[in-house]
Design a protein around this motif. Structure first.
Motif, PDB file in Angstrom:
ATOM      1  N   HIS A 192       0.760  -1.577  -0.192  1.00  0.00           N
ATOM      2  CA  HIS A 192       0.215  -0.302  -0.479  1.00  0.00           C
ATOM      3  C   HIS A 192       0.938   0.993   0.047  1.00  0.00           C
ATOM      4  O   HIS A 192       1.434   0.880   1.028  1.00  0.00           O
ATOM      5  CB  HIS A 192      -1.075  -0.279   1.115  1.00  0.00           C
ATOM      6  CG  HIS A 192      -1.500  -1.209   1.108  1.00  0.00           C
ATOM      7  ND1 HIS A 192      -2.612  -1.771   0.595  1.00  0.00           N
ATOM      8  CD2 HIS A 192      -1.867  -1.900   2.681  1.00  0.00           C
ATOM      9  CE1 HIS A 192      -3.573  -2.280   1.002  1.00  0.00           C
ATOM     10  NE2 HIS A 192      -3.189  -2.744   2.098  1.00  0.00           N
ATOM     11  N   CYS A 193       0.615   1.891  -0.971  1.00  0.00           N
ATOM     12  CA  CYS A 193       1.791   3.213  -1.282  1.00  0.00           C
ATOM     13  C   CYS A 193       0.918   4.225  -0.533  1.00  0.00           C
ATOM     14  O   CYS A 193      -0.459   4.826  -1.621  1.00  0.00           O
ATOM     15  CB  CYS A 193       2.784   3.470  -2.572  1.00  0.00           C
ATOM     16  SG  CYS A 193       3.379   2.117  -2.298  1.00  0.00           S
ATOM     17  N   LEU A 194       1.908   5.374  -0.510  1.00  0.00           N
ATOM     18  CA  LEU A 194       1.108   6.665  -0.031  1.00  0.00           C
ATOM     19  C   LEU A 194       1.692   8.198  -0.661  1.00  0.00           C
ATOM     20  O   LEU A 194       2.868   7.584  -1.190  1.00  0.00           O
ATOM     21  CB  LEU A 194       0.778   7.451   0.862  1.00  0.00           C
ATOM     22  CG  LEU A 194       0.678   6.670   2.322  1.00  0.00           C
ATOM     23  CD1 LEU A 194       0.691   6.538   3.163  1.00  0.00           C
ATOM     24  CD2 LEU A 194      -0.857   6.100   1.900  1.00  0.00           C
ATOM     25  N   SER A 195       0.585   8.915  -1.750  1.00  0.00           N
ATOM     26  CA  SER A 195       0.932   9.679  -2.982  1.00  0.00           C
ATOM     27  C   SER A 195       0.511  11.101  -2.982  1.00  0.00           C
ATOM     28  O   SER A 195      -0.128  11.364  -2.713  1.00  0.00           O
ATOM     29  CB  SER A 195       0.754   8.394  -4.465  1.00  0.00           C
ATOM     30  OG  SER A 195       1.119   9.314  -5.419  1.00  0.00           O
ATOM     31  N   HIS A 196       1.588  11.861  -3.217  1.00  0.00           N
ATOM     32  CA  HIS A 196       1.252  13.050  -3.214  1.00  0.00           C
ATOM     33  C   HIS A 196       0.267  13.623  -4.884  1.00  0.00           C
ATOM     34  O   HIS A 196       1.132  12.893  -5.895  1.00  0.00           O
ATOM     35  CB  HIS A 196       2.553  13.970  -3.355  1.00  0.00           C
ATOM     36  CG  HIS A 196       2.265  15.493  -2.941  1.00  0.00           C
ATOM     37  ND1 HIS A 196       1.754  16.232  -3.694  1.00  0.00           N
ATOM     38  CD2 HIS A 196       2.480  15.745  -2.063  1.00  0.00           C
ATOM     39  CE1 HIS A 196       1.475  17.076  -3.212  1.00  0.00           C
ATOM     40  NE2 HIS A 196       1.928  17.276  -2.350  1.00  0.00           N
ATOM     41  N   SER A 197      -0.423  14.355  -4.658  1.00  0.00           N
ATOM     42  CA  SER A 197      -1.673  14.724  -5.687  1.00  0.00           C
ATOM     43  C   SER A 197      -0.377  14.833  -6.871  1.00  0.00           C
ATOM     44  O   SER A 197      -1.186  14.575  -8.277  1.00  0.00           O
ATOM     45  CB  SER A 197      -2.657  15.181  -5.442  1.00  0.00           C
ATOM     46  OG  SER A 197      -2.345  16.345  -5.181  1.00  0.00           O
ATOM     47  N   VAL A 198       0.659  15.739  -7.004  1.00  0.00           N
ATOM     48  CA  VAL A 198       0.954  16.270  -7.876  1.00  0.00           C
ATOM     49  C   VAL A 198       1.577  14.990  -8.610  1.00  0.00           C
ATOM     50  O   VAL A 198       1.965  15.322 -10.052  1.00  0.00           O
ATOM     51  CB  VAL A 198       2.392  16.968  -7.487  1.00  0.00           C
ATOM     52  CG1 VAL A 198       3.381  17.835  -9.260  1.00  0.00           C
ATOM     53  CG2 VAL A 198       1.100  17.852  -6.332  1.00  0.00           C
TER      54      VAL A 198
END
Length: 302
Positions: free
Chosen positions: A188-194
């Protein structure tokens, strides 16, 4: 009629996006902002803004007058600073721009320390990931991440901007520790919207390069939101070292895949060469470079 004050108010309305925003910025009422604009329009014999119930937009005449007004106000500020340059004691308003995360965690504390040392200086610190026009927007200095493309500016190198990949111990106990970039596909990865627009950091693993997964468990437009999710064991996060440093130091987050980290990006403190004579700016540059300068200063060297 105070033409310069009216021009200052008009520019503030454009930059703030509304009469109310300009009022907050200038410390006056929205009604007074409206009066300044009315005086200016009456003097010019032209409408500067198209007004509606939702927003105010510049007319063609207003757009041209706004650009000219910005230049005039910058010249006025420069003329006023001529007096300040002759003073030995730093004083007056210092306007500084910095990226949001780096500014919050590294520059803001330095500004606070600087103000404690120089009681006659006031600082307007604007945190934004937008690149400001120093002269056009009235800033004395800016901290920028990446290569400096404006050769007309003095650029003092600061500590590189490094990324860290980390997760909470509880997450790693449940899902295991990723050994390489290819393992991200099963995590599970968490990502910046950019990053969803493919403007992101490139991971390295041997001779191969990887991008942070697009099918993120959580997407957020601020690193602090991703940090909070990572602390609660929601997944892997890749964020600036300056944002996660305290969590890593106390073991709330654990670094992983350190051999895969993207290359650090350069950071510079930039300012116009003709403003370096200002005592307030000279002392500020000295202060920031003394703490964050790169390579680090060797104290006590012969």
């Amino acid at each position: 009629m105070d033409k310069l004050r009216n021009m200052e108010v008009m520019v503030a309305v454009v930059e703030a996006g509304s009469f109310a925003g300009a009022a907050r910025q200038l410390g006056i009422s929205a009604v007074m902002v409206g009066k300044h604009i009315q005086q200016l329009e009456a003097h010019l014999g032209a409408r500067l803004f198209q007004r509606s119930t939702r927003r105010n937009s510049l007319t063609e005449v207003g757009a041209a007058f706004h650009e000219d007004s910005r230049r005039v106000l910058e010249q006025v500020r420069w003329a006023e600073s001529a007096v300040e340059r002759s003073r030995a004691v730093p004083q007056g308003l210092l306007r500084v721009s910095a990226p949001f995360t780096l500014g919050t965690h590294a520059i803001a504390p330095l500004v606070a320390d600087f103000l404690q040392r120089h009681e006659h200086v006031r600082v307007d610190l604007q945190l934004s990931d937008s690149v400001v026009d120093l002269a056009g927007d009235g800033f004395d200095a800016a901290v920028r991440i990446g290569q400096v493309v404006d050769e007309g500016l003095v650029a003092r190198p600061l500590r590189p901007y490094r990324m860290v990949i980390a997760a909470a111990p509880a997450y790693l106990q449940r899902h295991g520790t990723p050994e390489g970039a290819a393992d991200l596909a099963r995590h599970h990865c968490l990502s910046h919207s950019v990053w969803q627009r493919r403007v992101e950091w490139t991971l390295r693993d041997g001779d191969e390069t990887f991008f942070w997964p697009e099918n993120a468990r959580l997407v957020c437009n601020q690193g602090e939101g991703l940090r909070q999710a990572a602390l609660r064991g929601l997944g892997l996060v890749m964020q600036p070292e300056v944002l996660l440093a305290d969590d890593l130091a106390r073991g709330a987050l654990v670094p992983v895949m350190q051999h895969c980290l993207p290359l650090p990006r350069p950071v510079h403190l930039v300012y116009a060469p003709d403003r370096r004579q200002l005592p307030k700016l000279a002392r500020f540059v000295e202060h920031v470079v003394g703490v964050l300068g790169w390579p680090p200063a060797v104290h006590g060297a012969a």
